[in-house]
Write a protein that holds these residues in place. Structure first.
Motif, short mmCIF file in Angstrom:
data_model
loop_
_atom_site.label_atom_id
_atom_site.label_comp_id
_atom_site.label_asym_id
_atom_site.label_seq_id
_atom_site.Cartn_x
_atom_site.Cartn_y
_atom_site.Cartn_z
N ASP A 265 0.82 -1.21 0.00
CA ASP A 265 0.00 0.00 0.00
C ASP A 265 0.85 1.25 0.00
OD1 ASP A 265 -2.57 1.54 0.51
OD2 ASP A 265 -1.43 2.05 2.32
N LEU A 266 1.91 1.28 0.83
CA LEU A 266 2.76 2.46 0.88
C LEU A 266 3.54 2.63 -0.41
CD1 LEU A 266 3.86 4.88 2.32
CD2 LEU A 266 5.48 3.40 3.55
N ARG A 267 3.94 1.53 -1.04
CA ARG A 267 4.64 1.63 -2.33
C ARG A 267 3.76 2.34 -3.37
NH1 ARG A 267 8.56 -3.30 -2.97
NH2 ARG A 267 8.89 -3.85 -0.81
N GLU A 268 2.50 1.94 -3.41
CA GLU A 268 1.60 2.54 -4.39
C GLU A 268 1.39 4.02 -4.09
OE1 GLU A 268 -2.72 1.62 -6.47
OE2 GLU A 268 -2.21 0.65 -4.56
N ARG A 269 1.19 4.37 -2.83
CA ARG A 269 0.99 5.76 -2.46
C ARG A 269 2.26 6.57 -2.68
NH1 ARG A 269 -0.55 5.15 3.48
NH2 ARG A 269 -0.87 7.42 3.44
N LEU A 270 3.41 5.97 -2.47
CA LEU A 270 4.68 6.65 -2.68
C LEU A 270 4.84 7.05 -4.14
CD1 LEU A 270 7.50 7.53 -1.65
CD2 LEU A 270 8.28 5.18 -2.06
N VAL A 271 4.53 6.14 -5.05
CA VAL A 271 4.67 6.45 -6.48
C VAL A 271 3.69 7.55 -6.88
CG1 VAL A 271 4.43 5.52 -8.81
CG2 VAL A 271 5.54 4.15 -7.04
N ALA A 272 2.45 7.47 -6.39
CA ALA A 272 1.46 8.49 -6.73
C ALA A 272 1.88 9.86 -6.21
CB ALA A 272 0.10 8.09 -6.15
N THR A 273 2.41 9.90 -5.00
CA THR A 273 2.84 11.18 -4.43
C THR A 273 4.06 11.72 -5.17
OG1 THR A 273 2.01 10.49 -2.27
CG2 THR A 273 3.52 12.35 -2.30
N ALA A 274 4.97 10.83 -5.55
CA ALA A 274 6.15 11.27 -6.30
C ALA A 274 5.74 11.88 -7.63
CB ALA A 274 7.09 10.09 -6.53
N HIS A 275 4.73 11.31 -8.27
CA HIS A 275 4.24 11.89 -9.53
C HIS A 275 3.67 13.28 -9.27
CE1 HIS A 275 2.35 12.44 -13.35
NE2 HIS A 275 1.13 12.41 -12.83
N ALA A 276 2.90 13.42 -8.19
CA ALA A 276 2.28 14.71 -7.89
C ALA A 276 3.29 15.79 -7.55
CB ALA A 276 1.29 14.54 -6.73
N THR A 277 4.42 15.41 -6.96
CA THR A 277 5.43 16.38 -6.54
C THR A 277 6.55 16.55 -7.56
OG1 THR A 277 6.63 14.67 -5.30
CG2 THR A 277 4.97 15.94 -4.10
N GLY A 278 6.49 15.79 -8.65
CA GLY A 278 7.55 15.90 -9.66
C GLY A 278 8.86 15.28 -9.20
N THR A 279 8.78 14.25 -8.37
CA THR A 279 9.97 13.62 -7.79
C THR A 279 10.30 12.31 -8.51
OG1 THR A 279 9.46 14.53 -5.60
CG2 THR A 279 10.95 12.64 -5.68
N GLU A 280 11.56 12.12 -8.82
CA GLU A 280 12.02 10.85 -9.37
C GLU A 280 12.39 9.94 -8.21
OE1 GLU A 280 15.97 9.37 -11.72
OE2 GLU A 280 14.80 10.97 -12.68
N LEU A 281 11.89 8.71 -8.23
CA LEU A 281 12.21 7.74 -7.18
C LEU A 281 13.35 6.84 -7.64
CD1 LEU A 281 8.65 6.57 -6.03
CD2 LEU A 281 10.18 8.16 -4.84
N ILE A 282 14.42 6.81 -6.87
CA ILE A 282 15.49 5.83 -7.09
C ILE A 282 15.28 4.72 -6.08
CG2 ILE A 282 17.97 5.40 -7.16
CD1 ILE A 282 18.39 8.35 -7.76
N VAL A 283 14.94 3.54 -6.57
CA VAL A 283 14.58 2.42 -5.71
C VAL A 283 15.72 1.41 -5.71
CG1 VAL A 283 12.90 0.58 -5.31
CG2 VAL A 283 12.13 2.78 -6.23
N ASP A 284 16.36 1.26 -4.59
CA ASP A 284 17.50 0.35 -4.43
C ASP A 284 16.96 -1.03 -4.04
OD1 ASP A 284 19.78 -1.07 -3.71
OD2 ASP A 284 20.75 0.68 -2.80
#
Length: 484
Positions: A265-284
């Protein structure tokens, strides 16, 4: 150019230097010198830094100039400070040892030390056969120049197939092969993080990731992980919305160093929020292959990506062997091409033979990774049993995967304990190495990648020096090693 640290800056780094273990038995100048040595040993004070003038530091610490002068003299005598008339004093280490901003290194490897600073296992038995067989594959590539900036096609296909098996449709064109996960991170940062860019990281997090971000001169902000439960979703997403970072670096699978696993659930919300804030996620995803208790794994973060906001990095260091420098980036095909163009200016391409070895090992992934998990599970249980028997006052959450345990100590003694452990042949990674600001002194990362007998012996030695630590009158300062 030599960097200068101001008196106020050094004062903040020193913190409550009067309250260090053994302080009540030491004069002010000795305690101050000891605190500076501690900063050098932990990597919080780099080498080659020009120290404040004696008067300036005395004013910042509210002590006499005589105290600072005596402390500097003590540091010169121990080899931790070099002074030249008219030029000032700058930090050094005794006996020619060196410290890099990315970590701490000794002059050579000490085979007699139980090294708990590196969270990586020995090579699997299949490696020698894989290397031998890979040599027979080599003639297929000898007619070319040998430069493959994006990686060999067959290895890219094998990595892409691994993502597809986890539920993320991936083509070979979306994979860039690199010289380990660290290079994968470095290349992505070169492309995505111009100097001064805001970046959000977890606290604690992987020290070499912090070093890579520091090299890019990123403006770092942090989201703290709870020791027991891991990510607080609302705080993490709130931090993204407030700081709107250009990039956020996360380790969702068996986080390093805490070994927490992020929920789906948090993974999905994290991606949605990153899109809204214009943030690129680097996932290790360095530890994604290492669940230890047969739990169901959440889907990869990239499953939820619809806007090319997620760049995944991984490699073979943890499940296979750190000496096999094979890593990768999974991203959109255009981004992979841009990364490859940057990569040409760094090292051209990964070694062909090592990539062929990696292909051979991946064909045996089921048996190799299964054996690695079984090995780590036994070693984890041995470490946990030893800690509960010898250091019951320490607390921790049983790691459900990964390779390390994040222990909360019975006091803010992580750095002092790490230095003391060197005297009995144990090398540790103190908590402050996993943060930005010298905090985390109550924590210690303990990998369970060594044989069970070594882990049990290491805990016995650590318990001995822990029980003696409060009675120590003169700390012994040693040069630590790299943390991985």
């Amino acid at each position: 150019m030599t960097t200068t640290i101001r008196g106020g800056q050094l004062s903040r780094l020193l913190g409550q230097w009067h309250s260090l273990p053994g302080r009540h038995r030491s004069p002010d100048y000795a305690a101050l010198a000891g605190a500076v040595r501690g900063l050098l040993a932990d990597g919080r004070l780099p080498l080659g830094v020009r120290m404040p003038a004696e008067r300036e530091l005395a004013e910042a610490l509210a002590v006499s100039r005589t105290t600072v002068s005596a402390a500097y003299r003590t540091l010169r005598e121990s080899g931790h400070l070099t002074s030249r008339r008219g030029a000032g004093s700058w930090t050094t280490l005794p006996h020619g040892h060196r410290v890099a901003p990315s970590g701490l290194w000794a002059a050579g490897d000490d085979q007699d030390v139980i090294d708990l600073g590196v969270a990586a296992s020995a090579a699997p038995a299949e490696l020698v056969t894989a290397a031998h067989d890979a040599a027979s594959d080599l003639p297929r590539y000898l007619g070319s120049a040998g430069y493959h900036p994006t990686g060999l096609g067959e290895l890219r296909e094998a990595v892409a197939a691994g993502y597809a098996a986890r539920g993320v449709p991936t083509s070979a064109e979306q994979i860039l092969i690199t010289g380990g996960t660290q290079q994968a991170l470095d290349l992505v940062l070169r492309l995505s993080v111009p100097a001064g860019s805001p970046v959000l990281v977890e606290a604690p997090t992987y020290p070499n990731a912090l070093a890579a971000l520091s090299a890019r001169r990123a403006r770092l902000s942090t989201h703290g992980l709870d020791t027991a439960t891991g990510w607080d979703g609302e705080m993490l997403l709130g931090a993204l919305r407030q700081t709107r970072p250009r990039v956020s670096y996360v380790i969702p699978e068996f986080h390093n160093p805490t070994s927490h696993l992020m929920t789906a659930d948090l993974r999905e919300r994290l991606v949605a929020t990153a899109h809204a804030t214009g943030t690129e996620l680097i996932v290790d995803e360095s530890f994604v292959d290492l669940p230890l208790d047969d739990q169901e794994m959440p889907p990869p973060v990239a499953v939820f990506d619809r806007h090319s906001r997620v760049v995944s990095i991984g490699g073979m260091s943890k499940a296979y062997w750190g000496g096999l420098r094979i890593g990768w980036v999974r991203a959109s095909a255009p981004l992979v091409q841009r990364l490859a163009a940057i990569r040409v200016g760094v090292d051209m391409a990964s070694p062909v033979l090592e990539q062929l070895v990696a292909v051979r090992l991946m064909h045996q992934a089921t048996q190799i990774v299964k054996a690695r998990r079984e090995e780590l599970r036994l070693q984890r249980d041995a470490l946990v049993t030893a800690l509960r028997a010898s250091l019951p006052e320490w607390s921790f959450v049983l790691p459900a995967g990964g390779v390390s345990l994040w222990a909360e100590l019975d006091g803010p003694i992580s750095s002092a304990l790490s230095r003391a452990a060197e005297d009995v042949g144990v090398r540790l990674a103190p908590g402050p190495r996993f943060g930005l600001d010298g905090t985390l002194e109550r924590f210690l990362r303990l990998p369970f990648t060594l044989p069970a007998e070594d882990l049990i012996e290491a805990v016995r030695r650590i318990a001995t020096v822990r029980h003696d630590l409060d009675r120590a009158t003169s700390p012994s300062w040693r040069s630590p090693t790299v943390i991985a």
